[in-house]
Each structure stands twice: as structure tokens, then as C-alpha cells.
Scaffold this active site. Sequence first.
Site, PDB file in Angstrom:
ATOM      1  N   GLY A  23       0.884  -1.197  -0.103  1.00 11.97           N
ATOM      2  CA  GLY A  23      -0.095  -0.040  -0.025  1.00 11.97           C
ATOM      3  C   GLY A  23       0.854   1.280   0.141  1.00 11.97           C
ATOM      4  N   ASN A  25       1.683   2.882  -2.472  1.00 11.91           N
ATOM      5  CA  ASN A  25       1.147   3.749  -3.463  1.00 11.91           C
ATOM      6  C   ASN A  25      -0.054   4.591  -3.048  1.00 11.91           C
ATOM      7  OD1 ASN A  25       2.560   4.139  -6.195  1.00 11.91           O
ATOM      8  ND2 ASN A  25       2.879   1.900  -6.046  1.00 11.91           N
ATOM      9  N   ARG A  76     -14.835 -13.388 -11.066  1.00 12.73           N
ATOM     10  CA  ARG A  76     -14.158 -12.095 -10.838  1.00 12.73           C
ATOM     11  C   ARG A  76     -15.167 -11.119 -10.993  1.00 12.73           C
ATOM     12  NH1 ARG A  76      -8.726 -12.870 -11.841  1.00 12.73           N
ATOM     13  NH2 ARG A  76      -8.127 -14.747 -12.897  1.00 12.73           N
ATOM     14  N   MET A 101      -3.499  -6.826  -7.433  1.00  8.60           N
ATOM     15  CA  MET A 101      -3.057  -8.134  -8.201  1.00  8.60           C
ATOM     16  C   MET A 101      -4.214  -9.049  -8.605  1.00  8.60           C
ATOM     17  SD  MET A 101      -0.227  -6.698  -8.267  1.00  8.60           S
ATOM     18  CE  MET A 101       0.920  -8.032  -8.958  1.00  8.60           C
ATOM     19  N   ASN A 118      -4.807   2.446 -13.241  1.00  4.09           N
ATOM     20  CA  ASN A 118      -3.655   1.476 -12.747  1.00  4.09           C
ATOM     21  C   ASN A 118      -2.490   1.962 -12.888  1.00  4.09           C
ATOM     22  OD1 ASN A 118      -3.011  -1.224 -11.984  1.00  4.09           O
ATOM     23  ND2 ASN A 118      -2.422  -1.347 -14.057  1.00  4.09           N
ATOM     24  N   HIS A 120       1.497   0.606 -12.859  1.00  5.99           N
ATOM     25  CA  HIS A 120       2.248  -0.851 -13.471  1.00  5.99           C
ATOM     26  C   HIS A 120       3.663  -0.541 -13.423  1.00  5.99           C
ATOM     27  CE1 HIS A 120       2.579  -4.602 -15.109  1.00  5.99           C
ATOM     28  NE2 HIS A 120       3.588  -4.100 -16.050  1.00  5.99           N
ATOM     29  N   ASP A 156      -3.095  -4.603 -18.294  1.00 11.50           N
ATOM     30  CA  ASP A 156      -2.040  -3.640 -18.483  1.00 11.50           C
ATOM     31  C   ASP A 156      -2.040  -3.075 -20.009  1.00 11.50           C
ATOM     32  OD1 ASP A 156      -1.386  -4.158 -16.033  1.00 11.50           O
ATOM     33  OD2 ASP A 156      -0.064  -5.930 -16.540  1.00 11.50           O
TER      34      ASP A 156
HETATM   35  C1  GAR Z   1       3.603  -1.400  -7.480  1.00 10.43           C
HETATM   36  O1  GAR Z   1       4.763  -1.507  -7.788  1.00 10.43           O
HETATM   37  C2  GAR Z   1       2.662  -1.604  -8.594  1.00 10.43           C
HETATM   38  O2  GAR Z   1       3.102  -0.815  -9.823  1.00 10.43           O
HETATM   39  C3  GAR Z   1       2.599  -3.073  -8.870  1.00 10.43           C
HETATM   40  O3  GAR Z   1       2.186  -3.478  -7.549  1.00 10.43           O
HETATM   41  C4  GAR Z   1       3.123  -2.529  -6.614  1.00 10.43           C
HETATM   42  C5  GAR Z   1       2.230  -2.157  -5.380  1.00 10.43           C
HETATM   43  O4  GAR Z   1       3.076  -1.585  -4.205  1.00 10.43           O
HETATM   44  N1  GAR Z   1       1.350  -3.361  -9.677  1.00 10.43           N
HETATM   45  C6  GAR Z   1       1.384  -4.659 -10.530  1.00 10.43           C
HETATM   46  O5  GAR Z   1       2.263  -4.989 -10.613  1.00 10.43           O
HETATM   47  C7  GAR Z   1       0.201  -4.652 -11.200  1.00 10.43           C
HETATM   48  N2  GAR Z   1       0.239  -5.597 -12.304  1.00 10.43           N
HETATM   49  P1  GAR Z   1       2.562  -0.896  -3.133  1.00 10.43           P
HETATM   50  O6  GAR Z   1       1.428  -2.065  -2.440  1.00 10.43           O
HETATM   51  O7  GAR Z   1       3.823  -0.545  -2.190  1.00 10.43           O
HETATM   52  O8  GAR Z   1       1.938   0.292  -3.388  1.00 10.43           O
END
Ligand code: GAR
Length: 206
Positions: A23, A25, A76, A101, A118, A120, A156
Site C-alpha cells: 500500500g 502507492n 471475478r 493484483m 492503474n 504498473h 495492462d
Molecule cells: C507497485 O509497484 C505496482 O506498480 C504494482 O504493485 C506494486 C504495489 O506496491 N502493480 C502491479 O504489478 C500490477 N500489475 P505498493 O503496495 O507498495 O503500492
Amino acid sequence: MPPAQLIVTERRLRLGVMASGSGSNFEALVEACQTGRLGAEVELLIVNNPNAGALKRAERLGIQSQLLDHRLYGSRQELDQALVTRFQAAQVDLVVMAGWMRIVTETLIQAYPERLINIHPSLLPSFRGAKAIRQALEAGVKLTGCTAHLVELEVDTGPVLVQAAVPVLPGDSEASLSERIHRQEHRILPLAVQLAAERIGLLDQG
Ligand code: GAR
């Protein structure tokens, strides 16, 4: 008269966030809102996993959170319908997948057209999927990065809002590269929310 969909408001933009992991982000978005860099507030965090670190961050930051454990849903679409129901009840304007995810379906995408973002960890269209950082290392590229984009049905893909490049350094591990990418993600995600809101008239262009 402005067009009906132009909702530039007196109030702040209301955000919903979806997370599966640590979390960071999500926290970067909350911080951007709290410091006024982004004219928005995070109304609701939804996680799909009871161990998601994002839940603890939400508690510390005083953000409302809910757990929708994906294992308890038959499909889903059913999980996505539950997300839509929660976000609609929270009256969010935009939804951010901040490390979500799970593959999302048209149920969520159609409920938030051009309003589902999103983040990525690669320079899309390179290295789609759940192991983007490992793929970049295995491919031996010298430059990778991160992308914030609007979500379409194919995983993506979708219009890019913001990208940031990140060098791959000699001796990088998945952990060290991931840390460098995360720093850029935290910068671009609030900017992407701003741009997504501006392009559909939800925020004034600063
Ligand atoms: C981030 O790096 C995001 O880009 C990636 O998960 C991580 C979450 O980090 N997302 C993916 O790979 C989606 N395909 P966080 O939980 O520290 O925010």
C-alpha cells in the site's frame, strides 16, 4: 451552459483505492491529498487480502477501509460487482488500482469509464503482467520504469496518463530495482489522477 458531464466542483474529488499489498502507492496518494498537491481525498480503500499492509496504513492515516476477500466470491465479476457497490456507496469519482493484483472485468471498467486508473511497474507496453520487474531484469534492459494508465479489458493496456523512466543499475536485484521504481510511482500516481480528472472535466486544469 457547461456540458452535463462537466462537474468541476466546489468540493474535492473523491477517490476510491484498491490495493492487494503493502500500500505504499495508496499512502502516496493520501499524502498528496493531505498536503494539497492533489485536490482530492481518498474516501475508501478496498483490499482483497486480509494481510495487505495497506490496511494498517489506512488505519494510521485515518482512511476508511474494507476487506473484500476474493476467495469468498464465485467469479471475478462478482468480486468486481461488490467493489462497484462499495465505491458507489462511498460516492467516489475516480478509482485507483494501487497494486491490485487481480484481473478486473467489464463490471468494474464499465462502472468507471475513463475513471479507473492503474499503476504498473514497467514502461508499458513492455513487460505486462504480474512479474514486470523480474521480466525487465531477465531481459537485461538498461531502462525500465512505471506507467499510470486508464484501464481497459486487456490486462495492462489502455491510454497512458504518465510514465517515468528508471535506470537498471549493474547488480540490481528485484528488491533494489523495485524500490527505485516505487519512488517514481509515488511521484506519478497523484499526477495521473490529476490528469485523468482534468481530461473528463472533473477538475479544473491547474
Ligand atoms: C507497485 O509497484 C505496482 O506498480 C504494482 O504493485 C506494486 C504495489 O506496491 N502493480 C502491479 O504489478 C500490477 N500489475 P505498493 O503496495 O507498495 O503500492
